[in-house]
Design an enzyme around this catalytic site. Structure first.
Site, PDB file in Angstrom:
ATOM      1  CE  LYS A  22      47.254  37.346 -32.889  1.00 35.39           C
ATOM      2  NZ  LYS A  22      47.422  38.400 -31.876  1.00 35.39           N
ATOM      3  CG  ASN A  23      48.142  40.883 -34.755  1.00 36.66           C
ATOM      4  OD1 ASN A  23      47.447  40.395 -33.855  1.00 36.66           O
ATOM      5  ND2 ASN A  23      49.446  40.697 -34.807  1.00 36.66           N
ATOM      6  CB  CYS A 117      51.827  37.299 -25.749  1.00 32.73           C
ATOM      7  SG  CYS A 117      50.901  36.036 -26.608  1.00 32.73           S
ATOM      8  NE  ARG A 122      52.852  43.263 -25.504  1.00 31.46           N
ATOM      9  CZ  ARG A 122      52.156  42.388 -26.209  1.00 31.46           C
ATOM     10  NH1 ARG A 122      51.922  41.190 -25.732  1.00 31.46           N
ATOM     11  NH2 ARG A 122      51.677  42.703 -27.398  1.00 31.46           N
ATOM     12  CG  ASP A 306      54.103  39.032 -34.093  1.00 34.05           C
ATOM     13  OD1 ASP A 306      54.676  39.307 -33.021  1.00 34.05           O
ATOM     14  OD2 ASP A 306      53.093  39.648 -34.493  1.00 34.05           O
TER      15      ASP A 306
HETATM   16  C1  EPZ Z   1      51.432  44.393 -32.196  1.00 36.33           C
HETATM   17  O1  EPZ Z   1      51.584  44.577 -30.804  1.00 36.33           O
HETATM   18  C2  EPZ Z   1      51.037  42.957 -32.393  1.00 36.33           C
HETATM   19  N1  EPZ Z   1      49.800  42.701 -31.682  1.00 36.33           N
HETATM   20  C3  EPZ Z   1      52.145  42.037 -31.879  1.00 36.33           C
HETATM   21  O2  EPZ Z   1      51.796  40.717 -32.239  1.00 36.33           O
HETATM   22  C4  EPZ Z   1      53.463  42.382 -32.565  1.00 36.33           C
HETATM   23  O3  EPZ Z   1      54.512  41.666 -31.972  1.00 36.33           O
HETATM   24  C5  EPZ Z   1      53.763  43.878 -32.446  1.00 36.33           C
HETATM   25  O4  EPZ Z   1      52.633  44.662 -32.906  1.00 36.33           O
HETATM   26  C6  EPZ Z   1      54.976  44.316 -33.266  1.00 36.33           C
HETATM   27  O5  EPZ Z   1      54.781  43.990 -34.609  1.00 36.33           O
HETATM   28  C7  EPZ Z   1      48.653  43.090 -32.216  1.00 36.33           C
HETATM   29  O6  EPZ Z   1      48.590  43.647 -33.302  1.00 36.33           O
HETATM   30  C8  EPZ Z   1      47.427  42.804 -31.434  1.00 36.33           C
HETATM   31  P1  EPZ Z   1      53.909  47.765 -30.765  1.00 36.33           P
HETATM   32  P2  EPZ Z   1      51.696  46.056 -30.199  1.00 36.33           P
HETATM   33  O7  EPZ Z   1      53.101  48.831 -30.110  1.00 36.33           O
HETATM   34  O8  EPZ Z   1      50.856  46.955 -31.018  1.00 36.33           O
HETATM   35  C9  EPZ Z   1      57.120  49.533 -27.669  1.00 36.33           C
HETATM   36  C10 EPZ Z   1      51.200  38.491 -31.924  1.00 36.33           C
HETATM   37  O9  EPZ Z   1      51.928  37.523 -31.645  1.00 36.33           O
HETATM   38  N2  EPZ Z   1      56.023  50.439 -27.281  1.00 36.33           N
HETATM   39  O10 EPZ Z   1      54.185  47.871 -32.217  1.00 36.33           O
HETATM   40  O11 EPZ Z   1      51.416  45.957 -28.759  1.00 36.33           O
HETATM   41  C11 EPZ Z   1      56.858  48.103 -27.248  1.00 36.33           C
HETATM   42  O12 EPZ Z   1      57.240  47.893 -25.917  1.00 36.33           O
HETATM   43  C12 EPZ Z   1      51.397  39.798 -31.211  1.00 36.33           C
HETATM   44  O13 EPZ Z   1      50.287  38.435 -32.761  1.00 36.33           O
HETATM   45  C13 EPZ Z   1      56.293  51.491 -26.416  1.00 36.33           C
HETATM   46  O14 EPZ Z   1      57.420  51.665 -25.952  1.00 36.33           O
HETATM   47  O15 EPZ Z   1      53.220  46.343 -30.460  1.00 36.33           O
HETATM   48  C14 EPZ Z   1      57.652  47.329 -28.269  1.00 36.33           C
HETATM   49  O16 EPZ Z   1      58.988  47.276 -27.862  1.00 36.33           O
HETATM   50  C15 EPZ Z   1      52.334  39.676 -30.081  1.00 36.33           C
HETATM   51  N3  EPZ Z   1      55.266  52.344 -26.088  1.00 36.33           N
HETATM   52  C16 EPZ Z   1      57.556  48.192 -29.546  1.00 36.33           C
HETATM   53  O17 EPZ Z   1      57.166  49.491 -29.089  1.00 36.33           O
HETATM   54  C17 EPZ Z   1      54.012  52.192 -26.579  1.00 36.33           C
HETATM   55  O18 EPZ Z   1      53.133  53.005 -26.242  1.00 36.33           O
HETATM   56  C18 EPZ Z   1      56.542  47.730 -30.580  1.00 36.33           C
HETATM   57  O19 EPZ Z   1      55.256  47.603 -29.955  1.00 36.33           O
HETATM   58  C19 EPZ Z   1      53.742  51.126 -27.464  1.00 36.33           C
HETATM   59  C20 EPZ Z   1      54.776  50.260 -27.805  1.00 36.33           C
END
Ligand code: EPZ
Length: 420
Positions: A22-23, A117, A122, A306
Site C-alpha cells: 500500500k505505502n 488515520c 501529523r 504500523d
Molecule cells: C508513513 O506515514 C506511513 N504512511 C505510515 O503508515 C507510517 O506509520 C509512517 O510512515 C511511519 O512509518 C504512508 O506511507 C502513506 P512520517 P508518514 O512522515 O509518511 C513526524 C499505515 O498504517 N513528522 O514518517 O506520514 C510525524 O509526526 C500508515 O499504513 C514531522 O514531525 O509518516 C511522526 O511522528 C499510518 N514532520 C514521524 O515524523 C513532518 O513533516 C514519522 O512520520 C513529517 C513527519
C-alpha cells in the site's frame, strides 16, 4: 455500515498470498504525474486508498484504465490542472504526495491538507522544509497547501526527523528539477526504495535510496514503462501476527523476507518457529508456549510502528508482562480501550504500553476499528478469542488490506462481512 463478525479461537492454518505494498503504491501512483507516456503498474493492492488515488489522478485529467484487479495503465501526459480535488485529497494522508509530483510537473501545486488515520499530530513541516530549500514558496491557505516553484532547483536538505512522507515527497519534486538534490537523514523504508526504483525505471537518476543519504540528479523528462510494486511488508506482518496469536501454522507467500527481519527476530525471541524460504515465510506457533518481550518501534530497519497494534494484540495472548514503546507517533495507543473490551489487561503511560497477557482472560467483544492498523489488531484478538466478536467501522481496515476476509477464510477463520 459494514462490520466483521468473527467466531474466534481457531488456529489459522494454510497459505496466504500477500498483495502489493500500500505505502509504495500510494506514492508511485502520484509519481506517474511526472511521466510522459503510459505507465503500467503491476501488483497494485485492491484497496480503498489506492482507488482514491486513481480518482485523484482522473480528477486532474489523467487517463486511468484498470487492466485487472492488480494492474493498471496510467497516462498523465495531458493534464488539465495543478489543483488536486479538495474533497478527495482531504480524505487520505498520502494525498500529500501530489504536492511533490505536481510541483515537479507544473512548478506549482495546490493540494488540500491531508486527512487519514488519526493518531496524534501529523505535521508536514519537513516536507515544507524540503520544498523551501528548493526555492519554492509554501503557504497554507483555506485548508490547502499552495506551492509556487517557478524557480524550482536542486538543494541539500537535511531532515530534522526521519520522515517517510517528506523523503518521498521531496524526491518527487527533485526528479525533474535542475541540479543534484541531496537528502540527508532520509527514511530507509522498503517503499522509499520502491518509489526510487519506479522513477529510475522511467528514466530518473536517483542513488542511495535505502540509505540515509539519497542523491537525485534532475533529468529533463521521464518516459513510460512497466513496473511491479513490491509486496506489502505490513500486510505480511499482520498475517504473521494473526498466525502467532491464534497459535496457528501459516505459510506467508509473496514476501521479501529481508523486509520482515525486525518481526522474525522478535518472533524467534518469543518462541514462534520461523522458516524462511525463497519469497516466503512459515510462521508456526502450534502448541507453543510464547514468552513475554520488550519491543520499541523505530524507523526501518527497526520494528515498524504500523505493526505495533498487531504486536500488542499478540501480546494480550502471551502470559507475563510485556512492554511496548512507541517512538514514532505521539499517540498511537488510542485503540487500547477497544482491546480492553476483550478483557485485555493493558496500561498505557504516554508512549509506553504495559501488557499483562493471558489468553484465558480474553472473551469475545464488540469493538470498533479506530484506524487501519488498530482495526487489524482488533481482528487479531477476535480471531484468537473463543466466541463471536464483531469489529465495526471496518472502512478503516478496507483502506489498507486487500480481500482480508477471503484471505482469512482460506486460512480457516470464521469471518463474515455483514451490512448493518
Ligand atoms: C508513513 O506515514 C506511513 N504512511 C505510515 O503508515 C507510517 O506509520 C509512517 O510512515 C511511519 O512509518 C504512508 O506511507 C502513506 P512520517 P508518514 O512522515 O509518511 C513526524 C499505515 O498504517 N513528522 O514518517 O506520514 C510525524 O509526526 C500508515 O499504513 C514531522 O514531525 O509518516 C511522526 O511522528 C499510518 N514532520 C514521524 O515524523 C513532518 O513533516 C514519522 O512520520 C513529517 C513527519
Amino acid at each position: 455500515m459494514e462490520k466483521f463478525v468473527i467466531s474466534g479461537g481457531k488456529p489459522l492454518r494454510g497459505e496466504v498470498e500477500i498483495s502489493g505494498a500500500k505505502n509504495a503504491a500510494v506514492a508511485i501512483i502520484p509519481a506517474t504525474l511526472l511521466v510522459e507516456g503510459e505507465c503500467i503498474l503491476e501488483n497494485i493492492p485492491d484497496i480503498k486508498d489506492v482507488n482514491l488515488m486513481f480518482d485523484m489522478l482522473e480528477a486532474l485529467g489523467a487517463k486511468v484504465e484498470r487492466l485487472s484487479s492488480t494492474s493498471v495503465k496510467i497516462d498523465a501526459t495531458k493534464l488539465d490542472t495543478y489543483i488536486a480535488k479538495k474533497e478527495l485529497a482531504s480524505r487520505m494522508r498520502a494525498s500529500y504526495y501530489f504536492i511533490g509530483a505536481l510541483l515537479g510537473r507544473f512548478r506549482k501545486a495546490n493540494v488540500a491538507l491531508p486527512g487519514g488515520c488519526n493518531f496524534g499530530i501529523r505535521p508536514i513541516d519537513q516536507h515544507q522544509k524540503g520544498f523551501e530549500a528548493m526555492k519554492c514558496k509554501v503557504e497554507i491557505k483555506n485548508g490547502c497547501v499552495e506551492v509556487e516553484g517557478e524557480n524550482l532547483q536542486a538543494a541539500n536538505v537535511y531532515f530534522d526527523i526521519v520522515s517517510v512522507g517528506a523523503t518521498i515527497n521531496v524526491m518527487l519534486a527533485a526528479v525533474l528539477a535542475p541540479g543534484t538534490t541531496i537528502l540527508e537523514n532520509a527514511a530507509k523504508e522498503p517503499h522509499i526504495v520502491d518509489v526510487a526504483n519506479f522513477l529510475n525505471s522511467m528514466g530518473a537518476s536517483i542513488k542511495g535510496a535505502g540509505t540515509d543519504t539519497i542523491k537525485i540528479k534532475g533529468v529533463e523528462k521521464l518516459h513510460g514503462g512497466s513496473y511491479e510494486v513490491i509486496p506489502d511488508q505490513i500486510e505480511a506482518g499482520t498475517y504473521m501476527f494473526a498466525a502467532a496469536a491464534t497459535r496457528g501454522n501459516v505459510l506467508i507467500k509473496n514476501v521479501v523476507t529481508k523486509h520482515l527481519e525486525a518481526i522474525t527476530s522478535k518472533f524467534e525471541e518469543m518462541g514462534v518457529e520461523i522458516q524462511e524460504g525463497d519469497g516466503e515465510i512459515r510462521v508456526n506457533a502450534e502448541n507453543a508456549e510464547l514468552s513475554k518481550i520488550k519491543v520499541k518501534t523505530l524507523p526501518y530497519p527497526g520494528f515498524p510502528t504500523d505493526l505495533q497494534p498487531p504486536m500488542v494484540a499478540l501480546l494480550t495472548t502471551v502470559k507475563g508482562t510485556s512492554i511496548v514503546t512507541e517512538s514514532v507517533w505521539d499517540s498511537r495507543f488510542q485503540y487500547v480501550g477497544e482491546l480492553q473490551k476483550f478483557g485485555a489487561n493493558i496500561t498505557v503511560n504516554g508512549r509506553v504500553a504495559v501488557v499483562e497477557g493471558n489468553m484465558e482472560n480474553l472473551s469475545c467483544a464488540e469493538v470498533r476499528a479506530t484506524d487501519l492498523r488498530a482495526g487489524a489488531a482488533m481482528l487479531i484478538v477476535a480471531l484468537a478469542t473463543k466466541g463471536e466478536s464483531t469489529v465495526s467501522n471496518i472502512i478503516y481496515i478496507d483502506r489498507g488490506y486487500a480481500n482480508i476476509e477471503q484471505k482469512l477464510t482460506k486460512l480457516g477463520a470464521d469471518i463474515k462481512r455483514i451490512d448493518d
